[in-house]
Design a protein around this motif. Structure first.
Motif, short mmCIF file in Angstrom:
data_model
loop_
_atom_site.label_atom_id
_atom_site.label_comp_id
_atom_site.label_asym_id
_atom_site.label_seq_id
_atom_site.Cartn_x
_atom_site.Cartn_y
_atom_site.Cartn_z
N VAL A 192 -0.44 3.47 -8.48
CA VAL A 192 -1.64 3.92 -8.80
C VAL A 192 -2.49 3.62 -7.63
O VAL A 192 -2.34 2.86 -6.86
N CYS A 193 -3.60 4.41 -7.47
CA CYS A 193 -4.66 4.42 -6.35
C CYS A 193 -5.94 3.80 -7.22
O CYS A 193 -6.54 4.16 -7.85
N THR A 194 -5.94 2.71 -6.39
CA THR A 194 -7.13 1.79 -6.97
C THR A 194 -8.31 1.75 -5.94
O THR A 194 -8.09 2.27 -5.00
N SER A 195 -9.43 1.21 -6.40
CA SER A 195 -10.45 1.13 -5.37
C SER A 195 -10.20 0.17 -4.09
O SER A 195 -10.31 0.44 -2.96
N ARG A 196 -9.26 -0.92 -4.46
CA ARG A 196 -8.81 -1.64 -3.12
C ARG A 196 -7.85 -0.94 -2.31
O ARG A 196 -8.00 -0.93 -1.22
N THR A 197 -7.16 -0.02 -2.95
CA THR A 197 -6.18 0.85 -2.15
C THR A 197 -6.89 1.66 -1.27
O THR A 197 -6.59 1.91 0.04
N LYS A 198 -8.31 2.10 -1.53
CA LYS A 198 -9.08 3.01 -0.83
C LYS A 198 -9.73 2.17 0.27
O LYS A 198 -10.08 2.82 1.30
N THR A 199 -10.19 1.05 -0.07
CA THR A 199 -11.04 0.24 0.96
C THR A 199 -10.35 -0.49 1.85
O THR A 199 -10.72 -0.86 2.99
N ARG A 200 -9.05 -0.90 1.36
CA ARG A 200 -8.38 -1.70 2.43
C ARG A 200 -6.82 -1.24 2.17
O ARG A 200 -5.92 -2.01 1.92
N PRO A 201 -6.41 -0.01 2.56
CA PRO A 201 -5.04 0.48 2.44
C PRO A 201 -4.06 -0.07 3.46
O PRO A 201 -2.90 -0.32 2.85
N GLY A 202 -4.53 -0.60 4.34
CA GLY A 202 -3.64 -1.56 5.29
C GLY A 202 -3.09 -2.88 4.83
O GLY A 202 -2.00 -3.46 5.18
N ASP A 203 -3.90 -3.21 3.90
CA ASP A 203 -3.41 -4.68 3.15
C ASP A 203 -2.35 -4.56 1.97
O ASP A 203 -2.24 -5.50 1.54
N VAL A 204 -2.27 -3.29 1.63
CA VAL A 204 -1.56 -3.09 0.42
C VAL A 204 -0.23 -2.44 0.65
O VAL A 204 -0.21 -1.18 0.85
N PRO A 205 0.64 -3.40 0.81
CA PRO A 205 2.02 -2.50 1.28
C PRO A 205 2.61 -1.56 0.16
O PRO A 205 3.15 -0.57 0.60
N THR A 206 2.55 -1.73 -1.01
CA THR A 206 2.84 -0.98 -2.09
C THR A 206 1.81 -0.67 -2.89
O THR A 206 1.38 -1.59 -3.93
N PRO A 207 0.94 0.18 -2.84
CA PRO A 207 -0.62 0.35 -3.64
C PRO A 207 -0.37 0.18 -4.98
O PRO A 207 0.00 1.29 -5.73
N GLY A 208 -0.30 -0.97 -5.53
CA GLY A 208 -0.22 -1.08 -7.07
C GLY A 208 1.32 -0.49 -7.62
O GLY A 208 1.08 0.20 -8.89
N ALA A 209 2.09 -0.90 -6.88
CA ALA A 209 3.32 -0.53 -7.43
C ALA A 209 3.74 -0.97 -8.82
O ALA A 209 3.57 -2.10 -9.01
N LEU A 210 4.38 -0.16 -9.74
CA LEU A 210 4.84 -0.66 -10.96
C LEU A 210 6.19 -0.27 -11.22
O LEU A 210 6.51 0.78 -11.01
N GLU A 211 6.87 -1.24 -11.67
CA GLU A 211 8.33 -0.87 -12.15
C GLU A 211 8.32 -0.06 -13.28
O GLU A 211 7.76 -0.22 -14.40
N LEU A 212 9.31 1.07 -13.32
CA LEU A 212 9.30 1.79 -14.36
C LEU A 212 10.49 1.55 -15.04
O LEU A 212 11.54 0.94 -14.56
#
Length: 213
Positions: A192-212
């Protein structure tokens, strides 16, 4: 009579001298502030943060008028350590494009070097030039897209760019997530693409990754 006149006039002279000293001090302070390039003020002023040298803006462009077969899209580039949306125009065939073609067209835009005005404004991209995308396998969850590299092996900013760009396309979102897999036998994952993903993309190794499931 002369004595009383001198006595009454003395305080006025003292006040004048004190007033003169105060005025001289004020003028000296003002001159010092002017010498430092600072305008004097009677109240505190919050000027805010210093202006950025990187504007992260490009001239407005009508991306819908290039050709009849062009489709206006938006992709996310990196600017000032954040993800910033920019306009693009991609060429599609006359028939309605399938989701894999849309995914590849967006990926191609992300892989391209930013245009001259974008580079001047501070934009860049971390998406590798050799990255490709294909549809899912028979056993994959619906809506899966598989890259020729494992998503988690991509640089954090590159993965964030891809996820947020795909997340803005209804054709590429399944259940609120972008489902990505790689070339191996690893199960796909939802991002998922969150506001944190956009503002700090380098700090999120897997942006909001969810196991299916």
């Amino acid at each position: 009579m002369r004595r009383s006149e001198r006595t009454a006039g003395a305080p006025r002279g003292g006040r004048a001298r004190r007033t003169g000293r105060v005025l001289a001090a004020v003028l000296a302070g003002a001159a010092l502030a002017a010498g430092c390039g600072i305008r004097s003020t009677s109240v505190p002023v919050d000027a805010g943060a210093a202006p950025s040298r990187v504007p992260c803006r490009t001239p407005a462009e009508d991306v819908t008028a290039r050709a009849l077969d062009d489709i206006a899209v938006q992709v996310y580039l990196v600017c000032a350590s954040q993800l910033v949306m920019v306009n693009r125009s991609v060429r599609m065939q006359a028939q309605e494009p399938d989701r894999v073609r849309v995914a590849q067209a967006l990926l191609d835009e992300l892989k391209q070097d930013p245009e001259a005005d974008e580079r001047q404004a501070g934009f860049s991209t971390g998406v590798p030039a050799g990255l490709r995308v294909a549809g899912g396998r028979g056993s994959d969850p619906a809506g899966t897209l598989r890259l020729n590299e494992q998503p988690d092996d991509l640089a954090a900013e590159a993965l964030a760019q891809l996820v947020c760009t795909y997340a803005d396309s209804e054709a590429l979102v399944t259940g609120g997530t972008v489902v990505l897999g790689g070339p191996g036998n690893y199960a796909p994952r939802g991002y998922v693409c969150t506001s944190r993903t956009k503002t700090r993309p380098g700090d999120v190794p897997t942006p909001g990754a969810l196991e299916l499931p």
